[in-house]
Design a protein around this motif. Sequence first.
Motif, PDB file in Angstrom:
ATOM      1  N   TYR A   1      13.344   5.930   7.464  1.00 17.93           N
ATOM      2  CA  TYR A   1      14.172   6.484   9.088  1.00 17.93           C
ATOM      3  C   TYR A   1      13.834   7.993   8.880  1.00 17.93           C
ATOM      4  CZ  TYR A   1      17.324   7.165  13.613  1.00 17.93           C
ATOM      5  OH  TYR A   1      17.659   7.336  13.690  1.00 17.93           O
ATOM      6  N   ALA A   2      14.926   9.357   8.298  1.00 11.05           N
ATOM      7  CA  ALA A   2      14.692  10.061   8.193  1.00 11.05           C
ATOM      8  C   ALA A   2      13.132  10.712   8.058  1.00 11.05           C
ATOM      9  CB  ALA A   2      15.163  10.729   7.291  1.00 11.05           C
ATOM     10  N   THR A   3      11.827  10.110   7.705  1.00 13.52           N
ATOM     11  CA  THR A   3      10.322   9.763   7.559  1.00 13.52           C
ATOM     12  C   THR A   3      10.455   9.580   8.991  1.00 13.52           C
ATOM     13  OG1 THR A   3      10.009   9.318   5.451  1.00 13.52           O
ATOM     14  CG2 THR A   3       8.184   9.361   7.301  1.00 13.52           C
ATOM     15  N   LEU A   4      10.714   8.715   9.740  1.00 11.17           N
ATOM     16  CA  LEU A   4      10.137   8.688  11.154  1.00 11.17           C
ATOM     17  C   LEU A   4      11.320   9.851  12.662  1.00 11.17           C
ATOM     18  CD1 LEU A   4      11.240   4.695  11.664  1.00 11.17           C
ATOM     19  CD2 LEU A   4       8.815   5.817  11.393  1.00 11.17           C
ATOM     20  N   ASP A   5      11.933   9.988  12.093  1.00 12.48           N
ATOM     21  CA  ASP A   5      12.414  10.773  13.008  1.00 12.48           C
ATOM     22  C   ASP A   5      12.216  11.973  13.049  1.00 12.48           C
ATOM     23  OD1 ASP A   5      15.162  11.357  14.491  1.00 12.48           O
ATOM     24  OD2 ASP A   5      15.999  12.528  12.723  1.00 12.48           O
ATOM     25  N   ALA A   6      11.771  12.610  11.681  1.00 16.34           N
ATOM     26  CA  ALA A   6      11.183  13.420  11.740  1.00 16.34           C
ATOM     27  C   ALA A   6       9.632  13.856  12.594  1.00 16.34           C
ATOM     28  CB  ALA A   6      11.264  14.292  10.335  1.00 16.34           C
TER      29      ALA A   6
ATOM     30  N   PRO B   1      -0.460  10.810   8.222  1.00 14.63           N
ATOM     31  CA  PRO B   1       0.285  12.319   7.699  1.00 14.63           C
ATOM     32  C   PRO B   1       1.535  12.394   8.655  1.00 14.63           C
ATOM     33  CG  PRO B   1      -1.719  12.846   7.367  1.00 14.63           C
ATOM     34  CD  PRO B   1      -1.408  12.190   8.373  1.00 14.63           C
ATOM     35  N   THR B   2       2.921  12.829   8.484  1.00 19.19           N
ATOM     36  CA  THR B   2       3.658  13.270   9.153  1.00 19.19           C
ATOM     37  C   THR B   2       3.830  14.665   9.024  1.00 19.19           C
ATOM     38  OG1 THR B   2       5.464  14.059   6.619  1.00 19.19           O
ATOM     39  CG2 THR B   2       5.474  11.256   7.874  1.00 19.19           C
ATOM     40  N   THR B   3       3.268  15.380   8.422  1.00 21.41           N
ATOM     41  CA  THR B   3       2.691  17.019   9.152  1.00 21.41           C
ATOM     42  C   THR B   3       1.389  17.242   9.183  1.00 21.41           C
ATOM     43  OG1 THR B   3       2.377  17.281   6.577  1.00 21.41           O
ATOM     44  CG2 THR B   3       4.375  17.415   7.180  1.00 21.41           C
TER      45      THR B   3
ATOM     46  N   ILE C   1       0.372   3.840   9.825  1.00 22.06           N
ATOM     47  CA  ILE C   1       1.680   3.489   8.741  1.00 22.06           C
ATOM     48  C   ILE C   1       1.885   5.299   8.374  1.00 22.06           C
ATOM     49  CG2 ILE C   1       1.054   2.093   7.802  1.00 22.06           C
ATOM     50  CD1 ILE C   1      -0.122   3.213   5.103  1.00 22.06           C
ATOM     51  N   LEU C   2       3.192   5.599   8.543  1.00 16.56           N
ATOM     52  CA  LEU C   2       3.231   7.441   8.634  1.00 16.56           C
ATOM     53  C   LEU C   2       3.566   7.239   7.171  1.00 16.56           C
ATOM     54  CD1 LEU C   2       5.933   7.858  10.355  1.00 16.56           C
ATOM     55  CD2 LEU C   2       3.781   8.720  11.033  1.00 16.56           C
ATOM     56  N   GLU C   3       2.481   8.338   6.444  1.00 10.38           N
ATOM     57  CA  GLU C   3       2.319   8.654   4.905  1.00 10.38           C
ATOM     58  C   GLU C   3       3.437  10.225   5.151  1.00 10.38           C
ATOM     59  OE1 GLU C   3      -0.973   7.828   3.372  1.00 10.38           O
ATOM     60  OE2 GLU C   3      -0.186   5.879   3.015  1.00 10.38           O
ATOM     61  N   SER C   4       4.041  10.919   3.274  1.00  3.40           N
ATOM     62  CA  SER C   4       4.275  11.972   3.269  1.00  3.40           C
ATOM     63  C   SER C   4       3.783  12.898   2.820  1.00  3.40           C
ATOM     64  CB  SER C   4       5.764  12.115   3.533  1.00  3.40           C
ATOM     65  OG  SER C   4       5.949  10.915   2.011  1.00  3.40           O
ATOM     66  N   ASP C   5       2.552  12.175   1.887  1.00  2.00           N
ATOM     67  CA  ASP C   5       1.712  12.988   0.850  1.00  2.00           C
ATOM     68  C   ASP C   5       0.303  13.058   0.916  1.00  2.00           C
ATOM     69  OD1 ASP C   5       1.189  10.299   0.533  1.00  2.00           O
ATOM     70  OD2 ASP C   5       1.549  10.114  -1.326  1.00  2.00           O
ATOM     71  N   ARG C   6       0.696  13.379   2.280  1.00  2.00           N
ATOM     72  CA  ARG C   6      -0.824  13.351   3.042  1.00  2.00           C
ATOM     73  C   ARG C   6      -0.935  14.047   3.738  1.00  2.00           C
ATOM     74  NH1 ARG C   6      -5.136   9.865   2.726  1.00  2.00           N
ATOM     75  NH2 ARG C   6      -4.783   7.705   1.266  1.00  2.00           N
TER      76      ARG C   6
ATOM     77  N   LEU D   1       0.711  -1.366   0.215  1.00  6.72           N
ATOM     78  CA  LEU D   1       0.267  -0.059   0.404  1.00  6.72           C
ATOM     79  C   LEU D   1       1.173   1.316  -0.072  1.00  6.72           C
ATOM     80  CD1 LEU D   1      -3.134  -0.913   2.755  1.00  6.72           C
ATOM     81  CD2 LEU D   1      -2.817  -0.714   0.570  1.00  6.72           C
ATOM     82  N   GLN D   2       2.112   1.620   0.787  1.00  8.36           N
ATOM     83  CA  GLN D   2       3.338   1.958   0.096  1.00  8.36           C
ATOM     84  C   GLN D   2       4.266   2.418  -1.190  1.00  8.36           C
ATOM     85  OE1 GLN D   2       3.316   1.819   5.296  1.00  8.36           O
ATOM     86  NE2 GLN D   2       4.393   3.998   4.652  1.00  8.36           N
ATOM     87  N   PRO D   3       4.540   3.278  -1.793  1.00  9.69           N
ATOM     88  CA  PRO D   3       5.513   3.342  -2.299  1.00  9.69           C
ATOM     89  C   PRO D   3       6.740   2.976  -1.721  1.00  9.69           C
ATOM     90  CG  PRO D   3       5.231   5.550  -0.833  1.00  9.69           C
ATOM     91  CD  PRO D   3       4.392   4.590  -0.694  1.00  9.69           C
ATOM     92  N   LEU D   4       7.655   2.505  -2.657  1.00  3.51           N
ATOM     93  CA  LEU D   4       9.175   1.966  -2.369  1.00  3.51           C
ATOM     94  C   LEU D   4       9.921   2.905  -1.995  1.00  3.51           C
ATOM     95  CD1 LEU D   4      10.117  -0.498  -1.931  1.00  3.51           C
ATOM     96  CD2 LEU D   4      10.877  -0.349  -4.751  1.00  3.51           C
ATOM     97  N   LEU D   5       9.924   2.454  -0.157  1.00  4.08           N
ATOM     98  CA  LEU D   5      10.710   3.828  -0.211  1.00  4.08           C
ATOM     99  C   LEU D   5      12.086   2.756   0.322  1.00  4.08           C
ATOM    100  CD1 LEU D   5       9.020   5.483   2.755  1.00  4.08           C
ATOM    101  CD2 LEU D   5       9.862   6.420   0.203  1.00  4.08           C
ATOM    102  N   THR D   6      13.598   3.808   0.061  1.00  2.00           N
ATOM    103  CA  THR D   6      15.016   2.810   0.487  1.00  2.00           C
ATOM    104  C   THR D   6      14.300   3.191   2.460  1.00  2.00           C
ATOM    105  OG1 THR D   6      15.578   5.371   1.142  1.00  2.00           O
ATOM    106  CG2 THR D   6      15.637   4.209  -1.303  1.00  2.00           C
ATOM    107  N   LEU D   7      16.146   2.492   2.747  1.00  2.00           N
ATOM    108  CA  LEU D   7      15.381   2.077   4.210  1.00  2.00           C
ATOM    109  C   LEU D   7      16.157   3.774   5.113  1.00  2.00           C
ATOM    110  CD1 LEU D   7      15.062   0.416   7.018  1.00  2.00           C
ATOM    111  CD2 LEU D   7      18.337   0.203   6.833  1.00  2.00           C
ATOM    112  N   GLU D   8      17.373   4.817   4.872  1.00  2.00           N
ATOM    113  CA  GLU D   8      17.004   6.069   4.275  1.00  2.00           C
ATOM    114  C   GLU D   8      15.927   7.062   4.183  1.00  2.00           C
ATOM    115  OE1 GLU D   8      20.873   4.117   2.627  1.00  2.00           O
ATOM    116  OE2 GLU D   8      18.976   4.446   1.900  1.00  2.00           O
ATOM    117  N   GLU D   9      14.890   6.962   3.509  1.00  2.00           N
ATOM    118  CA  GLU D   9      14.013   7.601   3.207  1.00  2.00           C
ATOM    119  C   GLU D   9      13.317   7.340   5.008  1.00  2.00           C
ATOM    120  OE1 GLU D   9      13.831   8.407  -1.490  1.00  2.00           O
ATOM    121  OE2 GLU D   9      12.763   6.502  -0.813  1.00  2.00           O
TER     122      GLU D   9
END
Length: 424
Positions: free
Chosen positions: A338-343, A385-387, A366-371, A328-336
């Motif tokens: 982790y940065a989302t979680l950290d923020a 949404p992260t924001t 689940i965390l999403e950056s496009d919502r 259900l989520q876009p394919l993210l790298t581990l670094e991407e």
Amino acid sequence: MFCHLGAVRRLCLEKILLQWVLQARPLSGAEAVNALRPFYFAVHPDFFGQHPREREINENSLKRLNGYLENLQKPGFKSFKPTQLTFYVREREQNSSGVQESFSAAGFRAVSFTLHTRDLLSTVLDILNSCSLSTEHVQSVNSQPHKEVKGTFYRPIKWDKTYYSFTGFKDPEEELKQAQRMEITLISWLDSSEKSAIKKLRKSLPLREELNRLKDELTHQLQLSDIRWQRSWGIAHRCSQLHSLGRLAQRSPEVLRNIKGHTVVFSDCSGMSATGHVMLGTMDVHHHWIKIFERLPSYYKLQKKMLLLEGRISHLLGGIQITYIEELQPLLTLEEYYATLDAFYNRLLNSKLSLHPRSLRGLQMILESDRYAPNLHELGHFNIPTTCDLATLQWFIISKAQQARENLKRKEDCIRNQVFPMHR
């Protein structure tokens, strides 16, 4: 003569004044939509029906672009991260009359650019210039009376017929009417296509068998958990990727020892995914793949930090489980990821949320950056949404907790009974 000079002078002054207005007043959301119309027509996924890979890339990039544009309109929003986007832009040739009417031989071209602007006008100009599209109409759009309209950027646009005759773009309404005139029934189409389909299937069988053989051999040889593909690439393309990995395994077998037990995913970039799969970029050479294999131990450390961070977020949010759903989520790298979680974690630390440590145990998010707004999925997990506003988030999760538990139980019952469709 002096009258002529006066007219020229007045024209120059009007042009200078228009440029000053263009720079002095920022674009509104509606004006940005108007200014980006040629761009949307050039990259709209509906025009890439015969090219599923390019269509998917454009769809994902448009989602990220929309999120970026929406953030620009949020009052007081200052946390901008450079956003790299890739689009396939429809290419057109000039005919003898100077009007663009037909696709070039390739049909489209790939364009990549990074957005780091902080206002709508600069962003619109960046997008149009990056795609080699005209920016002259931006002046006319911005010279209109300012009227703010809230809404999403990516939506159907109905243009006047003169736009298509002037630009050479095809009118979707005319194309639809033409398709309806040529409409045939499904049964007649299946009947007429049966022989061709059987012929193509028989022709592809040896290649399909070769693909399965290569996949099984490499899975066994490298002791992999599985081999997957991010996109719907053709069978010949997939075979070529497996042959490439096989040649690397023959030349440098010691380097590939680190991937034992992993799932290998052929994707757009190389690295490790948020789910721990080894990603091999299809455009990368063996040198890049080798670097990824050598860096796997460092990825394991980052994975541990990611799990620890998920646990901390869960503790602050009443014990809710932080999960990543690959389907259900876009394919993210581990670094991407982790940065989302950290923020998100840092935002939680600075907030005044008051949730009981175990009040939300058994729930998932689940965390999403496009919502922009949180919502509850029919499968029972929260899309966060992260924001988003954290006070709103707390109220939303508490008010929807019971419904989320019911949805999760319904999903478990369906899985237990081997009934896959979800019914409300």
